[in-house]
Design an enzyme around this catalytic site. Structure first.
Site, PDB file in Angstrom:
ATOM      1  N   TYR A 118      33.952  52.914 -38.940  1.00 36.60           N
ATOM      2  CA  TYR A 118      34.037  53.803 -40.097  1.00 36.60           C
ATOM      3  C   TYR A 118      32.685  54.120 -40.704  1.00 36.60           C
ATOM      4  CZ  TYR A 118      38.866  54.723 -41.514  1.00 36.60           C
ATOM      5  OH  TYR A 118      40.124  55.236 -41.611  1.00 36.60           O
ATOM      6  N   ASP A 152      33.873  44.915 -46.742  1.00 37.68           N
ATOM      7  CA  ASP A 152      32.602  45.329 -46.144  1.00 37.68           C
ATOM      8  C   ASP A 152      31.379  45.003 -47.007  1.00 37.68           C
ATOM      9  OD1 ASP A 152      34.103  46.219 -44.054  1.00 37.68           O
ATOM     10  OD2 ASP A 152      34.098  48.305 -44.658  1.00 37.68           O
TER      11      ASP A 152
HETATM   12 CU    CU Z   1      41.256  55.052 -43.054  1.00 40.37          CU
END
Ligand code: CU
Length: 630
Positions: free
Chosen positions: A378, A294
């Site tokens: 996320y 990321d």
């Molecule tokens: Cu996770």
């Protein structure tokens, strides 16, 4: 805010000035997109020069992608001198993905007849509710990947426009898109599994009944907070440091020091998230490609949340806004990007004297500097905590929505993906973060030791009762010796010392890195994940400072076959004793999802501590005044 220090993040004026210099030069064409822009950080000598002469030379670093021919360029523009310092074509790399490409990809996938046919086979007819989730494609040595700019998309379905689409994944359908050619290059359909139907919404208006009994809990600081902020410089109690930010790494700390006997003693020169990876362990062809980086693939700083007072952060808050650039070259402000406040943290120290029947107790308080990022499904929060006793801590908070896979009716607990809801599973995976910490303990140079607490053998002359143990410190003399993993059984820690700076016992002062209970990469080091995320194959790496070594998996992570970054640099096996050391700590967790992680996951934590070891003469928080009524 006027930037007065070499590390200060870019201002909108600086961004626009640098873009204008590039545009005027005609080196940047209409088809080019600014993939990345950040401060071209001065090296340590330049910062020293600034401290002497006060002249702040500002340079900006660009990564530019020409969407017409797919070529990548890197440029450095001097704002101070109003000129392009360098502009070069970088062959054989694919810079991180940009927002324009995600939008493009969605349309390309939605319009692809093969995709529509595959969805119709699964009973999907309303394409307005089809959600395309583009992601990095990774690298698997497949001939189709060579010299292409790819992204891999999955598909999820909304039942209405407000529905949580992660509850309805289209299993086994993977679409590979060439972002330069703007076309689908492959549709993989790994078989029909019904789309899970149960809704999983978590917004307040989808909760049927709220719990009761939570009375107000207010944090009140009637005299305001105890820190002072001057631009990006922060002073709190005896701590001094500068806050920074880059679009790639997010939050950065610079020149962290602690005041001791009237002198600010340097501890860390620069600390940041240097890369992270999220590898999945599911061998199914619809899942096994998943591994995200990321920082290098997206630029996690670009994905920073604007935080809300009373929601994300509670109390007397100081927010830092940050300015980033859109891919078209305009400045964009993220308001309230970095949050800073104080938190009560229970007791710091206490003792009750049974003879005098009196107690001494002091409250612990910490200064929190944090930022939160949303990367697709996320959320990642990075929280630096400064404590009154010289301890510094990094805590990563993981929340958001787990990656999902659909399973057919009657499937027992799948081996690689625990069931989290009917017909819905979440593949096992890891989150591994690498933090780069350029130490500067008492101004350096420094050395690094590993400390293990070892029981003595039974026949050792010092061990008549079989009970003796001791802490053994081993110098990590070079880069190959300094690739280490955690060991909870021996209470393993790593100690940065300044051999020339001794405490009153004549022992070199130190700070130790105390790791948490953290895994390393479970994928084989020779696998594609292992090569690309080489930094995650060990919990600790140490390198001698080199201003070009900033990214643990290399500068251009996207679609890269691996072997870059720490794996490459440390092959030099450079010496580490009494030098300017940089610690790279990989920390994280292995996530075996639970039903309780669904539909949105309660925060999971991981992190590490940095604690003084003989850096101070005694408990540095002895001087805390007690509470008057205690
Ligand atoms: Cu996770």
């Amino acid at each position: 805010m006027v930037n007065t220090y070499p590390f200060d993040p870019l201002t909108p004026d600086e961004i626009l000035a640098a873009v204008s210099i590039l545009r005027v030069s005609k080196k940047v064409q209409e088809s080019m997109r600014f993939v990345a822009i950040q401060l071209h950080e001065p090296n340590k000598e330049s910062v020293l020069d600034y401290e002497i002469d006060g002249v702040c030379k500002r340079q900006i670093f660009f990564v530019i992608l020409d969407r017409a021919d797919g070529k990548t360029y890197e440029a450095v523009v001097s704002i101070t001198e109003e000129k392009i310092s360098s502009f070069k074509y970088i062959p054989g790399v694919q810079p991180s993905l940009i927002v324009d490409e995600f939008f493009d990809c969605e349309q390309i996938v939605k319009n692809e007849p093969q995709v529509r046919a595959a969805l119709q086979k699964r009973g999907v007819t309303d394409f307005s509710l089809v959600m395309v989730e583009p992601g990095s494609a990774g690298y698997y040595g497949d001939p189709i990947e060579l010299e292409r700019r790819l992204c891999r998309s999955i598909i999820l379905i909304r039942q209405d426009t407000a529905d949580n689409f992660y509850a309805h994944p289209v299993e086994g359908l993977l679409i590979l898109v060439d972002l330069n050619e703007r076309k689908v290059v492959r549709v993989e359909d790994h078989g029909l599994i019904p789309i899970p139907e149960e809704q999983a919404n978590y917004t307040t208006n989808s909760v049927k009944e709220f719990r009761h009994g939570l009375k107000p809990l207010n944090i009140v600081q009637p005299e305001g907070p105890s820190f002072t902020v001057d631009g990006w410089k922060v002073k709190w109690q005896k701590w001094q440091f500068r806050v920074g930010f880059t679009p790639r790494e997010g939050l950065v700390l610079y020149t962290v020091g602690y005041e001791d006997n009237g002198r600010v003693r340097p501890i860390i020169y620069r600390a940041s998230l240097a890369e992270m990876t999220v590898p999945y362990g599911h061998p199914d062809p619809g899942q096994r490609y998943k591994n995200a980086f990321d920082v290098g693939e997206y630029g996690i700083g670009m994905l920073t949340n604007s935080l809300e007072l009373g929601c994300d952060c509670l109390g007397e808050i100081h927010y830092f806004d940050v300015d980033i650039m859109t891919h078209q070259g305009e400045a964009r402000r993220i308001e309230n990007a970095i949050c800073m406040h104080e938190e009560d943290y229970g007791i710091l120290w206490k003792h009750y004297d049974g003879h005098t029947q009196k107690q001494e107790v002091r409250r612990s308080r910490r200064l929190v500097v944090s930022a939160i990022h949303t990367v697709g499904n996320y959320e990642y929060g990075f929280f630096w905590y400064f404590y009154l006793d010289g301890t510094l801590q990094m805590e990563v908070k993981l929340t958001g929505i787990v990656g999902v896979s659909a399973v057919a009716d009657g499937t027992e607990q799948p081996e690689y993906a625990p069931l989290i809801a009917p017909n819905l599973a979440a593949p096992v995976h890891q989150h591994l973060f690498n933090f780069r910490m350029d130490f500067d303990l008492d101004g350096g140079p420094n050395s690094v030791y590993e400390v293990n607490t070892i029981p003595l053998s039974n026949d050792h002359p010092d061990n008549p009762h079989g009970t003796a143990f001791r802490a053994e410190a081993t110098l990590l003399a070079n880069e190959s010796e300094a690739q280490r993993d955690v060991n909870a059984v021996s209470s393993r820690s790593w100690k940065v010392v300044n051999p020339a700076s001794k405490n009153r016992m004549g022992i070199p002062v130190a700070y130790k890195l105390v790791p948490g209970a953290t895994p390393i990469l479970l994928a084989n080091p020779d696998s594609t994940f292992g090569k690309r995320a080489g930094f995650a194959t060990h919990n600790l790496w140490v390198t001698p400072y080199d201003e070009t070594e900033m990214s643990a998996a290399g500068d251009q992570t996207n679609l890269h076959p691996g072997g870059a970054g720490l794996l490459a640099w440390t092959k030099q096996n450079r010496g580490l004793e009494n030098t300017d050391v940089v610690l790279w700590h990989t920390v994280g967790l292995t996530h075996v999802p639970r039903p309780e992680d669904w539909p949105v996951m309660p925060v999971e934590y991981c992190g590490f501590m940095l604690q003084p070891v003989g850096f101070f003469e005694r408990n540095p928080a002895l001087d805390l005044p007690g509470e008057t009524h205690c």
